[in-house]
Design an enzyme around this catalytic site. Structure first.
Site, PDB file in Angstrom:
ATOM      1  N   LYS A  17      20.471 -29.524 125.090  1.00 49.79           N
ATOM      2  CA  LYS A  17      21.765 -29.779 124.465  1.00 49.79           C
ATOM      3  C   LYS A  17      22.838 -29.109 125.302  1.00 49.79           C
ATOM      4  O   LYS A  17      22.852 -27.887 125.461  1.00 49.79           O
ATOM      5  CB  LYS A  17      21.768 -29.233 123.039  1.00 49.79           C
ATOM      6  CG  LYS A  17      23.101 -29.396 122.337  1.00 49.79           C
ATOM      7  CD  LYS A  17      23.006 -29.057 120.868  1.00 49.79           C
ATOM      8  CE  LYS A  17      24.376 -29.100 120.227  1.00 49.79           C
ATOM      9  NZ  LYS A  17      24.310 -28.794 118.794  1.00 49.79           N
ATOM     10  N   LYS A  33      20.863 -34.441 124.624  1.00 42.54           N
ATOM     11  CA  LYS A  33      22.158 -34.668 123.991  1.00 42.54           C
ATOM     12  C   LYS A  33      23.266 -34.054 124.812  1.00 42.54           C
ATOM     13  O   LYS A  33      23.123 -32.896 125.207  1.00 42.54           O
ATOM     14  CB  LYS A  33      22.112 -34.054 122.592  1.00 42.54           C
ATOM     15  CG  LYS A  33      23.413 -34.003 121.850  1.00 42.54           C
ATOM     16  CD  LYS A  33      23.240 -33.239 120.573  1.00 42.54           C
ATOM     17  CE  LYS A  33      24.597 -33.097 119.941  1.00 42.54           C
ATOM     18  NZ  LYS A  33      24.614 -32.148 118.893  1.00 42.54           N
TER      19      LYS A  33
END
Ligand code: PBG
Length: 326
Positions: A195, A248
């Site tokens: 992330k 992500k």
């Protein structure tokens, strides 16, 4: 006369031919739909930067999920917006917290639907950081216990999959251990392993009211230029017991998706984040791009890069577009 020996155009000659030789497909089974749940009754607050997405109270959430279910979307990802916030993010692990109530209500009515819960403190802390803060620093280890408590309380409410998004070191192991101890050894962890500290989360933070009050998330989320570091995060999360991995954001990180794919044989998830959704919506509203075609192209690109599953705010639209089959 010169005739080309190979003619790739032969296999592009008609829509049916292209269908036959198509290598990658977006399917309804690939999709996870994120939803924002808030307190109250009959609440449907539009999120300005994300047209078509709302903060819903539980009763309207159930109505929205009925639609999701009828479209055949296998899972939802739930984000909670609590009534009040505090320094320790206690709303995240309160037995009657917004997520705990919502998960119970959803599982009660839709037992087959996979309910995935985002485990993080940022929506619940008054400072907006994903962990406990002391003297301006986000503390890693004291946060782990709170994340583990949050995960257990989600599982106790009936969550099917736990998705930690905080980026504290060691959280998958802490959560796995706590779940196992409480009798939830069968609940999988879908870890936000990779992330990045991305500007593409801007609209989400408006939606969840979770922008940090001071500083940024760069001391815990990953530095966008790094790829090798992503592979080491992946290695750690696998070792700590993650069952599925998320990369992500997605659009600016297709190379990361492809690299993780090479190193991980389990289910790989691409998170098509809020800013990616908003960009498409904005340009489509101006008439500058075609929403359907650009969205399908992007999401299929994520599959081509190696993702098995896509978390996307466009999920219901995608199913409708797939069903139109044009
Ligand atoms: C919570 C969380 C965020 C997103 C998912 N979980 C925000 C953040 O890390 O700031 C972003 C999702 C999106 O932009 O769609 N930590």
């Amino acid at each position: 006369m010169y005739y080309p020996v190979t003619r790739p155009r032969r296999l592009r000659s008609s829509a049916t031919m292209r269908r036959l030789v198509r290598e990658n497909h977006l399917r309804v089974d690939d999709l996870i739909y994120p939803l924002f749940v808030t307190a109250g009754r009959d609440v449907q607050e539009p999120i300005e930067s994300m047209p078509g997405i709302y903060r819903l109270s539980i009763n309207l959430l159930l109505a929205e999920i009925a639609k999701v279910q009828s479209l055949g979307i296998p899972g939802i990802l739930l984000f909670g917006i609590p009534d009040s916030k505090d320094a320790a993010g206690s709303g995240a692990y309160a037995a009657n917290g917004i997520i705990q109530q919502a998960v119970q209500a959803v599982k009660d009515k839709f037992p087959e639907l996979l309910v995935i819960t985002d485990v993080c403190l940022c929506e619940y802390t008054d400072h907006g950081h994903c962990g406990i803060v002391q003297e301006g620093k986000v503390l890693n280890d004291p946060t782990l216990e709170l994340l583990a408590r949050t995960a257990v309380s989600h599982a106790q409410s009936g969550a099917d999959i736990i998705a930690p998004s905080d980026m504290m070191d060691g959280r998958v192991r802490a959560i796995r251990g706590a779940l196992d101890e409480e009798g939830f050894s069968g609940i999988p962890i879908m870890s936000y392993s990779v992330k990045y500290a991305s500007a593409f989360y801007g609209p989400f933070r408006e939606a969840a009211g979770s922008a940090p009050l001071f500083g940024d998330r760069k001391s815990y989320q990953m530095d966008p230029p790094n790829l090798r570091e992503a592979l080491s995060e992946v290695e750690q999360d696998i070792a700590e017991g993650a069952d599925m991995l998320i990369v992500k954001p997605a659009m600016a990180y297709m190379d990361v998706i492809a690299a993780v794919r090479e190193n991980f044989d389990g289910p790989l998830v691409a998170y098509n984040v809020s800013g990616e959704y908003s960009m498409i919506k904005a340009a489509a509203r101006l008439g500058w791009i075609d929403e359907r075609q650009t969205t399908m192209e992007l999401l299929t690109g994520m599959k081509r890069a190696g993702a098995d599953i896509i978390i996307t705010y466009h999920a219901p639209d995608v199913v409708r577009w797939l069903n139109e089959n044009v």
